[in-house]
Design a protein around this motif. Structure first.
Motif, mmCIF file in Angstrom:
data_model
loop_
_atom_site.group_PDB
_atom_site.id
_atom_site.type_symbol
_atom_site.label_atom_id
_atom_site.label_comp_id
_atom_site.label_asym_id
_atom_site.label_seq_id
_atom_site.Cartn_x
_atom_site.Cartn_y
_atom_site.Cartn_z
ATOM 1 N N LYS A 103 1.007 -1.291 -0.161
ATOM 2 C CA LYS A 103 0.166 0.014 -0.229
ATOM 3 C C LYS A 103 0.745 1.113 -0.074
ATOM 4 O O LYS A 103 0.654 2.231 -0.473
ATOM 5 C CB LYS A 103 -0.779 0.076 1.126
ATOM 6 N N TYR A 123 0.634 4.259 -2.578
ATOM 7 C CA TYR A 123 0.301 5.644 -1.795
ATOM 8 C C TYR A 123 1.300 6.593 -2.605
ATOM 9 O O TYR A 123 0.990 7.816 -2.859
ATOM 10 C CB TYR A 123 0.723 5.310 -0.559
ATOM 11 N N ALA A 127 0.519 7.353 -6.182
ATOM 12 C CA ALA A 127 -0.742 8.312 -6.031
ATOM 13 C C ALA A 127 -0.466 9.492 -5.704
ATOM 14 O O ALA A 127 -0.949 10.587 -6.472
ATOM 15 C CB ALA A 127 -1.888 7.763 -5.346
ATOM 16 N N ASP A 136 -5.267 -6.648 -10.408
ATOM 17 C CA ASP A 136 -6.590 -5.809 -10.263
ATOM 18 C C ASP A 136 -6.500 -5.137 -8.907
ATOM 19 O O ASP A 136 -7.023 -3.945 -8.847
ATOM 20 C CB ASP A 136 -7.656 -6.807 -10.134
ATOM 21 N N GLN A 154 -7.144 -1.241 -8.673
ATOM 22 C CA GLN A 154 -8.146 -0.743 -7.527
ATOM 23 C C GLN A 154 -7.756 -0.030 -6.554
ATOM 24 O O GLN A 154 -8.243 1.289 -6.208
ATOM 25 C CB GLN A 154 -8.853 -1.948 -7.081
ATOM 26 N N THR A 155 -6.535 -0.391 -5.946
ATOM 27 C CA THR A 155 -5.846 0.595 -4.968
ATOM 28 C C THR A 155 -5.502 2.066 -5.409
ATOM 29 O O THR A 155 -5.876 3.095 -4.877
ATOM 30 C CB THR A 155 -4.620 0.010 -4.337
ATOM 31 N N ARG A 178 -7.126 3.570 -8.067
ATOM 32 C CA ARG A 178 -8.187 4.313 -8.514
ATOM 33 C C ARG A 178 -9.063 4.877 -7.419
ATOM 34 O O ARG A 178 -9.444 5.970 -7.447
ATOM 35 C CB ARG A 178 -9.165 3.351 -9.317
ATOM 36 N N GLU A 179 -8.939 4.367 -6.078
ATOM 37 C CA GLU A 179 -9.598 4.731 -4.999
ATOM 38 C C GLU A 179 -9.104 6.092 -4.375
ATOM 39 O O GLU A 179 -9.456 6.756 -4.063
ATOM 40 C CB GLU A 179 -9.275 3.845 -3.860
ATOM 41 N N ARG A 180 -7.623 6.454 -4.780
ATOM 42 C CA ARG A 180 -7.132 7.609 -4.404
ATOM 43 C C ARG A 180 -7.216 8.693 -5.477
ATOM 44 O O ARG A 180 -6.949 9.779 -5.433
ATOM 45 C CB ARG A 180 -5.672 7.250 -4.173
ATOM 46 N N SER A 185 -9.116 8.736 -8.864
ATOM 47 C CA SER A 185 -10.178 8.736 -9.805
ATOM 48 C C SER A 185 -10.921 9.955 -9.591
ATOM 49 O O SER A 185 -11.532 10.395 -10.573
ATOM 50 C CB SER A 185 -11.155 7.641 -9.607
ATOM 51 N N THR A 244 -9.890 7.019 -15.768
ATOM 52 C CA THR A 244 -8.746 6.130 -15.657
ATOM 53 C C THR A 244 -9.003 5.252 -16.787
ATOM 54 O O THR A 244 -9.865 4.778 -17.068
ATOM 55 C CB THR A 244 -8.356 5.323 -14.204
#
Length: 362
Positions: free
Chosen positions: A283, A287, A290, A317, A321-322, A324-326, A328, A333
């Protein structure tokens, strides 16, 4: 109109992409792949050569053998294109291989790398055919905005070294999907490979990007940006020789240094099994990625038409996904997993052969 389409010439382009342990080759007829192969090189074979440049005759013969085995009519080839190496800073585009380029690559003025063989292999394949040899978007493409070049210390200007070839290739695909030209777009391209580079594309140029060898997020086995004062102190601690420290920063740092593996799938399995350390490191890498995407959004003043994820890790994936959460909220995307270097090389040469672009002079 029908006659014009029928008379349009089909171009054959031989593509050569040398890597550390393999040489990829492909033969394209226009956009169609006629032949594709990844020639593996045994460690014991490569260890016989002290410098990368010495591998040229060895790799060249393997390419010739493979084409002969495939019964390729060499006379039908219209151009040969190789992966660009560590050249001087230059604009993006397709370059005709010339004597100056070959000299700089032989001298390895900006460092040793297997990609330095790309132009040389292309040249030696094209010469007996009396055809042109090209390279496309080498890693040394430097289109930085002057504002991005200052580091805070005049002796240490920021330089651009990134996954240019693949980044520009996927950017062109996104533009085409939107019915636009690459030169009309504002994009952030995130190459998620062994190294991670996040680039801001403005109207056909990469105006800012983290140098994936020394800046930005840590990755599979690279450090990314390090605390400068602590790094200086470590350099003078006597613990490492210069070459050892540089090797550690670029080949045995990042996720590997924390978890002892370079296998992203293994890391994801550990996370599923409840390994909290693996989850933290995974992560943290994303992080930091991102954060870099956010920084590039400010470079484009928030006017971002799409964020494009590419490279090997984009197959995951969980990675996508991780991220995109931060990010998008910034822009839509798009995912183009893997790398498209062979296609990008072929299409760069094709644009020149068709008169869509002018070949640049090194």
């Amino acid at each position: 109109m029908w006659k014009k389409e029928r008379m349009k010439k089909a171009y054959k382009v031989l593509v050569i992409n040398p890597g550390a342990t393999s040489t990829k080759i492909a033969l394209y007829e226009d956009e169609k792949v006629l032949l594709s192969d990844n020639i593996r090189h045994a460690t014991e074979d490569l260890s016989a050569y002290k410098e990368v440049i010495e591998q040229l005759p060895y790799r060249l013969q393997l390419i010739l053998d493979r084409l002969s085995k495939g019964k390729i009519a060499m006379s039908s080839i219209d151009a040969v294109v190789g992966r660009g190496g560590l050249l001087k800073p230059l604009q993006g585009g397709t370059y005709r291989v010339n004597a100056k380029m070959l000299q700089d690559l032989k001298q390895a003025l900006r460092g040793e790398h297997a990609s330095n063989l790309g132009a040389l292999l292309a040249y030696h394949m094209a010469l007996p055919l009396k055809k042109e040899a090209y390279i496309v978007d080498p890693v040394s493409v430097d289109e930085l905005n002057p504002l991005a070049r200052l580091s805070g210390w005049p002796e240490l200007p920021r330089t651009s070294l990134s996954h240019v070839l693949n980044s520009k290739a996927v950017a062109r695909k996104v533009a085409a999907a939107k019915g636009k030209k690459y030169e009309e777009m504002q994009l952030i391209v995130v190459h998620l490979g062994t190294g991670i580079s996040v680039s801001a594309h403005q109207k056909g140029q990469i105006i800012d990007v983290n140098n994936a060898m020394e800046e930005g997020p840590f990755s599979i086995d690279r450090t990314g940006t390090l605390p400068a004062r602590a790094l200086v102190q470590l350099c003078y601690s006597g613990k490492y020789e210069e070459k050892d420290l540089l090797a550690k920063m670029s080949r045995s740092a990042g996720l590997f240094a924390y978890l002892g593996t370079k296998d992203l799938q293994e890391v994801e399995r550990r996370i599923i099994d409840g390994d909290e350390e693996a989850e933290l490191v995974f992560k943290s890498m994303l992080y930091q990625t991102a954060k870099e995407i956010g920084a590039m959004a400010t470079v484009l003043s928030g006017q971002v038409e799409a964020i494009v994820f590419t490279g090997g890790m984009a197959h995951s994936d969980l990675v996508i996904q991780t991220l995109r959460e931060r990010v998008s909220f910034i822009a839509p995307t798009v995912v183009y997993a893997g790398e498209m270097e062979m296609e990008a090389l072929a299409f760069g040469a094709l644009r020149v052969l068709r008169g869509e672009e002018e070949a640049l002079v090194y």
